[in-house]
Design an enzyme around this catalytic site. Structure first.
Site, PDB file in Angstrom:
ATOM      1  N   SER A  60       0.825  -1.209   0.000  1.00 25.36           N
ATOM      2  CA  SER A  60       0.000   0.000   0.000  1.00 25.36           C
ATOM      3  C   SER A  60       0.860   1.261   0.000  1.00 25.36           C
ATOM      4  O   SER A  60       1.996   1.259   0.476  1.00 25.36           O
ATOM      5  CB  SER A  60      -0.914   0.023   1.224  1.00 25.36           C
ATOM      6  N   GLN A  61       0.271   2.343  -0.499  1.00 21.73           N
ATOM      7  CA  GLN A  61       0.922   3.657  -0.479  1.00 21.73           C
ATOM      8  C   GLN A  61       1.148   4.079   0.982  1.00 21.73           C
ATOM      9  O   GLN A  61       0.240   3.939   1.808  1.00 21.73           O
ATOM     10  CB  GLN A  61      -0.016   4.648  -1.177  1.00 21.73           C
TER      11      GLN A  61
END
Ligand code: SAH
Length: 210
Positions: A60-61
């Protein structure tokens, strides 16, 4: 490129984007994200972007990890936390620094194996990760003060809110790929309270084991 300086640049960026929890920012600043991605991507590990981790999945970012963790923790020291979708284990590692014990479930065995190896190398001893379908939660260890879901189902799996302690929070993205609503569901004395957070983009949460 994998130095403390790049990590500090990342936490400065997250602060500018509105992350205020110093404990969450410190956990991100302390975590070697380059260990969680393929060596070929290490130079981009401290960019604020999602990256591929194989098997059609992504890490994930960092902003989304920070945002979800901040919403989950909400200023408290957590006892037990459940994560669905271990992936490479980065979000798990952040949670391990903020909770007494972290449980994490992954449906792709090869990703789980890689994550476990990293927890061992980096000495996150308060993580238990298992192979399974996160839609069922982890009933033997419930209730949890927090449940964080890293993949998006189309509706809230019924079992998950049931495994929250009173006052506990479930942070979960809901919807079809491209446009998902991040929800915070809090268990109260007499039911559940729902709040919409940001729009996000996650891989789908699938049924059964991979
Ligand atoms: N938190 C991870 C994000 C990985 S992407 C990280 O920081 O890297 C989402 C992960 O959810 C994928 O690894 C995917 O295999 C897993 N997943 C999807 N559906 C699942 C399910 N039903 N049960 C457990 N894991 C699931």
């Amino acid at each position: 490129m994998t130095s403390q300086r790049s990590r500090n640049r990342l936490t400065d960026q997250l602060r500018e984007m509105g992350i205020t929890s110093e404990t969450v920012l410190a956990a991100i600043g302390n975590t070697p994200r380059h260990i969680f991605v393929d060596e070929a991507l290490a130079s981009r590990a401290y960019d604020n972007t999602a990256l591929p981790i194989g098997h059609n999945q992504t890490i994930s970012q960092p902003y989304v990890v920070a945002r979800m963790t901040e919403a989950l923790v909400n200023g408290n020291r957590m006892d037990k936390v459940l994560e669905i979708g271990t992936g490479c284990g980065y979000q798990t590692a952040i949670l391990a620094q903020l909770a007494r014990q972290v449980y994490s479930i992954e449906r792709i065995n090869a990703l789980l194996a890689g994550a476990r190896e990293r927890f061992h190398t980096l000495r996150y001893r308060n993580v238990k990760a298992r192979y399974g379908d996160g839609n069922k939660g982890w009933p033997e260890q419930a209730p949890f003060q927090g449940i964080l879901v890293s993949a998006a189902p189309t509706s809230v799996p019924e079992t998950l809110p049931q495994q929250l302690a009173i006052g506990g929070r479930l942070i979960i993205p809901i919807g079809r790929s491209g446009a998902q609503q991040l929800l915070c569901i809090t268990r109260t004395d007499d039911g559940f309270k729902k709040k919409n957070l940001d729009m996000v983009s996650f891989v789908p949460m699938l049924q059964g084991r991979g």
